[in-house]
Design a protein around this motif. Structure first.
Motif, PDB file in Angstrom:
ATOM      1  N   ASN A 229      90.305  38.123  18.004  1.00 40.22           N
ATOM      2  CA  ASN A 229      90.981  37.897  19.538  1.00 40.22           C
ATOM      3  C   ASN A 229      90.347  38.636  20.961  1.00 40.22           C
ATOM      4  O   ASN A 229      89.607  39.405  20.750  1.00 40.22           O
ATOM      5  N   TYR A 230      90.618  38.204  21.872  1.00 35.25           N
ATOM      6  CA  TYR A 230      90.409  38.700  22.774  1.00 35.25           C
ATOM      7  C   TYR A 230      91.631  39.201  23.957  1.00 35.25           C
ATOM      8  O   TYR A 230      92.352  38.856  23.783  1.00 35.25           O
TER       9      TYR A 230
ATOM     10  N   ILE B 250      85.653  38.361  15.472  1.00 38.77           N
ATOM     11  CA  ILE B 250      86.200  38.280  16.622  1.00 38.77           C
ATOM     12  C   ILE B 250      87.937  37.959  15.849  1.00 38.77           C
ATOM     13  O   ILE B 250      87.236  36.626  16.104  1.00 38.77           O
TER      14      ILE B 250
ATOM     15  N   SER C 241      81.332  33.672  23.801  1.00 41.41           N
ATOM     16  CA  SER C 241      82.057  34.955  22.906  1.00 41.41           C
ATOM     17  C   SER C 241      80.625  35.910  22.856  1.00 41.41           C
ATOM     18  O   SER C 241      79.367  35.468  23.078  1.00 41.41           O
TER      19      SER C 241
ATOM     20  N   VAL D 199      81.461  40.173  26.546  1.00 39.88           N
ATOM     21  CA  VAL D 199      81.486  39.016  25.579  1.00 39.88           C
ATOM     22  C   VAL D 199      80.154  38.965  26.567  1.00 39.88           C
ATOM     23  O   VAL D 199      79.607  38.797  27.589  1.00 39.88           O
TER      24      VAL D 199
ATOM     25  N   ASP E 254      79.100  40.296  17.237  1.00 36.94           N
ATOM     26  CA  ASP E 254      81.062  40.887  17.162  1.00 36.94           C
ATOM     27  C   ASP E 254      80.926  42.497  16.624  1.00 36.94           C
ATOM     28  O   ASP E 254      82.223  42.520  15.514  1.00 36.94           O
TER      29      ASP E 254
ATOM     30  N   PRO F 197      83.332  45.274  19.240  1.00 31.60           N
ATOM     31  CA  PRO F 197      82.318  43.889  19.627  1.00 31.60           C
ATOM     32  C   PRO F 197      81.319  44.305  20.555  1.00 31.60           C
ATOM     33  O   PRO F 197      82.099  45.282  21.605  1.00 31.60           O
TER      34      PRO F 197
END
Length: 416
Positions: A403-404, A401, A392, A372, A396, A369
């Motif tokens: 998770n972070y 996506i 977000s 952010v 992507d 990705p």
């Protein structure tokens, strides 16, 4: 008064005379019942009412035919040949020896052999318009010759010259017509291809003859002096703007067959063929590449005249990293070490006097990705907690996506 004649005969090696006749009033008489090859003397005496006069003796004479054996026949000809039979034909001899020909002896031999053998048990009867006799029981593939003797009352004449050698095999004929078509052309040449004839005439086809004729001319011309072995040929050296007809003949051991003609008249000019495009088997209408990989789109292009080729991405110019590689039959667009920004719809356009064709290829580039979204806010800082807020990422990376990952460091430390 009338007078009779007395005729007597004796054989030259005998003493005594034998009375033959005293009939004849005329001065001619045929003596019958003589033995062939014997020598005779004849005497004649005239007779009247007073008696018989002095005899007149002939010279000794051998009793023989007034005619001889027939002359030589012309050399026989052969017709109606099959694998085991032939018909032999000949004419009566010019000279019959003075007595009609009563029959013929026919002999044959294999060309390779020395011995002549008689074909018929009884003499072959004469016929009014020359003699034909069918000889059977021949060996397939062998060459035969024939000779003939004429017979008359005097005996058998000399043999004729032998006929020309003829091979015993089923009849063959020249082949039927091939089926030709024009597959391509330029302003000075025409490409022909043909299907072999359906009938080969009973003997294998050894080659083909290609002929052409300019409209308005009488003569067909050979495209090549020698026979052509295959089933295609390019006729070159034609006049630009001329109109031509084409035809092909097949050849076998029996000769040259009937021509098969191309149905239409061909104008000699550069051929216009609308472009055709197809993608290499490895290229799909949609392709997925990982970032850092290579985007390679290979397309095969045909058309006459050769089409002009252009590539665009999302209907704009290609990215500067793209390179185009061209060969006579293909055009490839390559981007090495690709990025997410190289994702999109690539279009290939091929264009010539005959028209245009285009192909779209959708390219997906997968990557991690992007960053952010901003702003990135920190609030409600307490002695042991804080609240983080972010948006977000715009990108992507081509995949949802999941998770972070959050990291922290103290400002006076280096390590997260």
């Amino acid at each position: 008064g009338s007078q009779d004649n007395v005729i007597e005969k004796r054989e030259a090696n005998r003493r005594s005379w034998v009375h033959v006749t005293n009939e004849p009033k005329e001065c001619i008489f045929t003596v019958p019942k003589l033995l062939e090859g014997h020598e005779y003397i004849f005497r004649i005496m005239a007779q009247n009412k007073y008696g018989v006069g002095e005899p007149l003796d002939s010279e000794p004479e051998i009793a023989r035919n007034l005619f001889t054996v027939p002359g030589i026949c012309d050399k026989p000809t052969i017709s109606s040949v099959t694998h085991d039979s032939m018909t032999v034909n000949w004419e009566e001899p010019e000279y019959d020896g003075g007595s009609p020909v009563t029959g013929y002896w026919l002999e044959r031999k294999e060309t390779t052999g020395k011995r002549w053998t008689r074909v018929n048990r009884d003499p072959i009867k004469p016929m009014t318009l020359g003699v034909s006799y069918k000889v059977t029981g021949l060996i397939e593939g062998s060459d035969y010759q024939f000779r003939v003797y004429a017979i008359n009352a005097a005996g058998v004449g000399p043999p004729s010259m032998p006929s020309d050698p003829v091979n015993a095999r089923d009849p063959i004929a020249p082949p039927g017509p091939p089926i030709p078509k024009v597959t391509d052309w330029t302003k000075s040449s025409v490409d022909l291809e043909w299907a072999p004839p359906t009938k080969d005439g009973g003997s294998k086809i050894t080659g083909y003859i290609v002929e052409y004729k300019e409209e308005g001319k009488e003569e067909w011309e050979k495209a090549k002096d020698k026979e052509i072995r295959g089933t295609k040929f390019v006729v070159a050296g034609l006049k630009e703007g001329g109109f031509y007809r084409f035809r092909v003949r097949a050849v076998n051991a029996a000769g040259i067959g009937e021509p098969g003609e191309v149905t239409e008249v061909i104008e000699i000019k550069d051929r216009i063929v609308a472009p055709d495009l197809h993608l290499d088997a490895h290229v799909k209408d949609r392709m997925v590449v990982h970032a850092g990989g290579v985007i390679r789109i290979i397309a095969y292009v045909s058309g006459k005249p050769p089409p002009a080729i252009s590539w665009v991405k999302d209907e704009r110019a290609l990215p500067p990293e793209a390179t185009i590689e061209e060969t006579a039959i293909s055009s490839s667009m390559v981007i090495k070490n690709c990025k997410r920004s190289h994702q999109g719809i690539y279009t290939l356009l091929a264009k010539n006097a005959g028209g245009e064709r285009k192909k779209n290829i959708i390219v997906d580039v997968l990557d991690v990705p992007g960053p952010v979204g901003v702003p990135f806010l920190t609030e409600n800082l307490t002695s042991d907690s804080c609240k983080l807020t972010w948006f977000s990422p715009e990108d992507d990376g081509g995949s949802a996506i999941t998770n972070y990952v959050i990291e922290k460091r103290e400002t006076d430390h280096r390590a997260w």
